[in-house]
Each structure stands twice: as structure tokens, then as C-alpha cells.
Design an enzyme around this catalytic site. Structure first.
Site, PDB file in Angstrom:
ATOM      1  N   HIS A  84      -7.190  47.149  87.552  1.00 58.27           N
ATOM      2  CA  HIS A  84      -7.554  46.901  86.150  1.00 58.27           C
ATOM      3  C   HIS A  84      -8.242  45.538  86.000  1.00 58.27           C
ATOM      4  O   HIS A  84      -8.179  44.942  84.938  1.00 58.27           O
ATOM      5  CB  HIS A  84      -6.289  46.971  85.287  1.00 58.27           C
ATOM      6  CG  HIS A  84      -6.550  47.219  83.827  1.00 58.27           C
ATOM      7  ND1 HIS A  84      -7.455  48.156  83.371  1.00 58.27           N
ATOM      8  CD2 HIS A  84      -6.009  46.653  82.711  1.00 58.27           C
ATOM      9  CE1 HIS A  84      -7.448  48.165  82.054  1.00 58.27           C
ATOM     10  NE2 HIS A  84      -6.590  47.255  81.622  1.00 58.27           N
ATOM     11  N   ASP A 131      -1.362  50.418  81.425  1.00 58.94           N
ATOM     12  CA  ASP A 131      -2.318  49.341  81.690  1.00 58.94           C
ATOM     13  C   ASP A 131      -1.702  47.968  81.471  1.00 58.94           C
ATOM     14  O   ASP A 131      -0.680  47.821  80.786  1.00 58.94           O
ATOM     15  CB  ASP A 131      -3.537  49.475  80.775  1.00 58.94           C
ATOM     16  CG  ASP A 131      -4.435  50.634  81.145  1.00 58.94           C
ATOM     17  OD1 ASP A 131      -4.029  51.449  81.996  1.00 58.94           O
ATOM     18  OD2 ASP A 131      -5.542  50.739  80.573  1.00 58.94           O
ATOM     19  N   HIS A 168       0.757  51.108  77.640  1.00 62.07           N
ATOM     20  CA  HIS A 168       0.744  49.761  78.204  1.00 62.07           C
ATOM     21  C   HIS A 168       2.160  49.313  78.547  1.00 62.07           C
ATOM     22  O   HIS A 168       3.095  49.562  77.786  1.00 62.07           O
ATOM     23  CB  HIS A 168       0.112  48.767  77.216  1.00 62.07           C
ATOM     24  CG  HIS A 168      -1.337  49.038  76.940  1.00 62.07           C
ATOM     25  ND1 HIS A 168      -1.743  50.024  76.065  1.00 62.07           N
ATOM     26  CD2 HIS A 168      -2.471  48.451  77.428  1.00 62.07           C
ATOM     27  CE1 HIS A 168      -3.071  50.042  76.032  1.00 62.07           C
ATOM     28  NE2 HIS A 168      -3.531  49.107  76.836  1.00 62.07           N
TER      29      HIS A 168
END
Length: 434
Positions: free
Chosen positions: A124, A74, A226
Site C-alpha cells: 500500500h 488498508d 481499514h
């Protein structure tokens, strides 16, 4: 999310405006930039003609593991995305990247690399700001659409995968879930949290421990990590995470919109309980029409200069992020020929002065000009299904001699134009076999 999701229906993108992108054919699998992270409407794979493939070829393949791991990243692309991609490439595993629109604008090259190397893209939102995104659904929707447009302008497709910043728990109510689903999106949370964003500088050892802590009895692990921001420790942890799942017999997959959603339970925070739902007129204008960009199948037209090849929606399909065509019928439409050598387990195609040998077991294409002895062998996306060889149309076009092609997504069709037209390309006589 089961293995069969890769063989399920995929939705073909009907874009509301014409989108154009140009591809260089110098690299293998650049056709992936055409392909879409959203899925096709139901395509029945019947009445297809293809090279006969002996069943022994399929029998020789090892049994696929029932355990699946989906690595997801992400908040990128960021300063560590390149390092993550290098590791994934070296380990030969795919992942899914949920990107922010504001970062994609600054790093379009990284978005292209993610797609070209076979990974999946998810949405996102644009800026990850909770106070904006969860104030009301209209704002969340606007950020999704803004990021979607940015991605489409970079790589030529609109991702249907969505991940909520911070996850849906405490943020989404039923309105968010229902309207996103109605709009054609697939919302994905996770079930394994690496913990790399719990605080700054979480050590790699702790990330590995959390990222490999799969709940008992769960055969499908969706791992949250991430690649944006200060996540150097995630990069350090990634090789060990991958090795763990390999040793435990997991297979690595990318997420698709057709996969079974992974959702947290609905429990919005108190501060969000007073937010108003969109009006019926707003939903009718923005949401109800949105799903049409994925659920309407479109024909594919390939313009070669002197001729145009047309494929109906049921004559091609998508596998992950690659458009696939049945080899025999595709070559027949080109005016070429094909033969199958059962001894070597290879198919050979002839088109003008190009000969391409296809090896489904090895996943390779070997091309050469008619009077040349040496050929160029490349890895390509292909598979054998029910006696038909399916191969990446882009990989095949490259090996047939295309140098560059332009992809246009129109309201009613996809149009691929080979540049320069093959009529202007130097070639010898047309050869074929009976």
C-alpha cells in the site's frame, strides 16, 4: 476473481539479492512465512506420483459456492490489527491486508502474524502521502519498492499485490497501470466500500450497511475496510459483516496476483495531467527487469545435513501462501515410504523413527515415534488433486521432527536448511514397508 484462481499458475520469486530468514517449527503453518504472495510461472501438474485417493473422497465434499467475498484491510498494521486478526481467527475466514511500509517497520511482529495465520499481504506504498505518490510515477515506484523490501526482510517474500492509497480513480493514468503491470504487479481496487474512512467515527451500523451493499448481479465482492488509525468501529462491525456473507452463501478468499484485477476507470485529476512519464532508459533500468523476480521458476533444495533433497520447479507449487509438495514423490526423495489405506482414507508415511498419518478429508497430520502409542495431531494445509495428495512441505517437515529451519532465496534456487541437521538428531533404525 474466480475460484479457479487458486489453481492457476503462480509465480515463483527470483529475488535480485539473497534473502535469508529463520523459522521456528514450534507452530503449525510457520512454513507460510516462506511462501510468497506473488505467483508462480506456469507449472504443469503432470507426471506426478502420489498416494491414490478414491474419487469418493472428492465427491463427499460440498459444492463450492460461486459467490466469493474478499475482505481487505488498508493502512495497517495499526492498533486495531490484532483485534481484526482475532475476529478472523475466531470466524475462520481469511483476508487480505494492504500494509504501509512505515507501519510495517514499526510492527514487524504483526506482519509475521498476518502471514502465519494464513492471510495475504499487499503493498500500500510506504507513507500514503498523495502529494508524493501521484506527483510522478518514479516516486510511486520508489515507495512500492521500499515497502516491498521491508516486507521481504520481515517475512521472506515480496508481495505482487498493490493497492493505491485512495484508489486509482483520479490518481492513476495509463502510465501507472501499464508500468506496474509490466513490472509484475497486480493492482487491486475494490467494488464494495465499507465507508469506514469517509469521516472520523463512522458508526459500526453504517459500516455494516455499506460493507454488505453488494451491487446487483455481482458475485465477487471486494470489500474495502481499514485496520490502521482510528477504526475501532470497523472492529465492532466486522463480526456482523462476516455473518452476513456467511448467511448469503459466500465463500471467503484471499486475493492473489493471478486473480482478475479490479480496477476503477482511468480519470486522473486535472492537477496530475501535466506530470511527465518516466524516460525509456529509466523504464528499462527499473521496470523491465523487475518482473523477473516472479516469472522465473526456481528449483527448491532441502538440506538435511547428511543428504539434500532437490525438487524441480514442476515438482512443487504454491497454494495461497503455502508451498505444496506431492506426498508420495516427496517421501520417495526423502528415502521414506508411504502406504494408502482405502478403508480409512488415510496415507501413512515412515521416515527413520517417525510415522505420520495424513488424513486429506480432515486436513490433519498425526505424528508419533515408532514405539510410541500416542501421537500428536495438527491441522495442516493439504488437498487431493487428480489422485495425488498435496501437502504443505513445512507442516510435513515439522511432523517429521524438524525443530528449526533456515530459508534462503538465492538467484537460482530456494535453499531450506534444517537446523540442527537431522544427522545430529536422535533417531532409531530406518523402517519402511513394501
Amino acid at each position: 476473481m474466480a475460484q479457479e484462481s487458486h489453481e492457476m499458475m503462480q509465480r515463483n520469486g527470483q529475488l535480485m539479492e539473497q534473502q535469508t530468514s529463520t523459522r521456528s517449527c514450534g507452530k503449525v503453518r510457520m512454513w507460510m512465512c516462506l511462501s510468497i504472495w506473488f505467483t508462480l510461472a506456469t507449472l504443469l501438474l503432470t507426471d506426478m506420483f502420489g498416494a491414490s485417493v478414491p474419487s469418493a473422497a472428492a465427491a463427499g465434499k460440498s459444492k463450492t459456492s460461486d459467490k466469493v467475498v474478499y475482505l481487505s484491510f488498508d493502512d495497517g498494521p495499526g492498533k486495531h490489527t490484532s483485534e481484526v486478526l482475532n475476529i478472523l481467527r475466531d470466524e475462520d475466514v481469511p483476508a487480505t491486508f494492504y500494509v504501509l511500509g512505515e507501519h510495517a517497520e514499526r510492527m514487524p511482529g504483526m506482519i509475521k502474524r498476518i502471514v502465519s495465520e494464513g492471510h495475504a499481504l499487499g503493498n500500500h506504498t510506504y507513507n500514503h502521502e498523495y502529494n508524493e505518490l501521484y506527483r510522478n510515477f518514479e516516486t510511486f515506484w520508489q515507495q512500492i519498492k521500499r515497502t516491498e523490501d521491508i516486507i521481504n526482510n520481515i517475512v521472506g517474500f515480496r508481495p505482487a499485490l498493490v493497492r493505491a492509497p485512495g484508489g486509482t480513480y483520479g490518481h492513476f493514468d495509463h502510465t501507472y497501470f501499464d508500468l506496474l503491470k509490466k513490472g509484475g504487479y497486480a493492482v487491486m481496487d475494490w467494488n464494495v466500500d465499507s465507508g469506514d474512512s469517509k469521516r472520523r467515527n463512522v458508526p459500526a451500523s453504517a459500516i455494516v450497511a455499506r460493507a454488505t451493499d453488494v451491487p446487483a448481479g455481482m458475485s465477487s465482492a471486494v470489500v474495502l475496510m481499514h485496520d490502521g488509525g482510528a477504526h475501532a468501529e470497523t472492529v465492532k462491525a466486522l463480526p456482523d459483516i462476516i455473518q452476513y456473507y456467511k448467511q448469503q452463501g459466500y465463500r471467503f478468499e484471499v486475493m492473489q496476483a493471478s486473480d482478475k484485477p479490479v480496477h476503477f476507470q482511468v480519470k486522473p485529476a486535472v492537477k496530475y495531467k501535466v506530470r511527465q512519464s518516466p524516460s525509456a532508459s529509466w523504464i528499462a533500468k527499473h521496470v523491465n527487469t523487475n518482473a523477473a523476480q516472479w516469472i522465473v521458476a526456481k528449483p527448491l533444495k532441502i538440506e538435511l545435513g547428511y543428504m539434500t533433497v532437490e525438487l524441480k520447479p514442476n515438482e512443487y507449487r504454491f497454494k495461497d501462501q503455502t508451498i505444496m509438495v506431492p506426498l508420495r514423490s516427496y517421501m520417495n526423495k526423502l528415502g521414506g515410504s508411504i502406504s494408502w489405506d482405502q478403508t480409512s482414507g488415510t496415507a501413512t508415511t515412515w521416515w527413520k523413527d517417525r510415522i505420520v498419518q495424513i488424513n486429506p478429508a480432515m486436513g490433519t497430520l498425526t505424528s508419533k515415534r515408532l514405539h510410541n502409542q500416542d501421537g500428536l495431531t495438527v491441522q495442516a494445509v493439504m488437498e487431493s488433486r487428480e489422485g495425488t495428495i498435496w501437502v504443505s512441505a513445512g507442516d510435513l517437515i515439522e511432523q517429521l521432527g524438524a525443530k528449526q529451519y533456515t530459508v534462503q532465496s538465492k538467484d537460482s534456487e530456494w535453499v531450506i536448511t534444517v537446523e540442527p541437521p537431522w544427522t545430529s538428531m536422535e533417531h532409531g533404525h530406518f523402517y519402511s514397508i513394501i
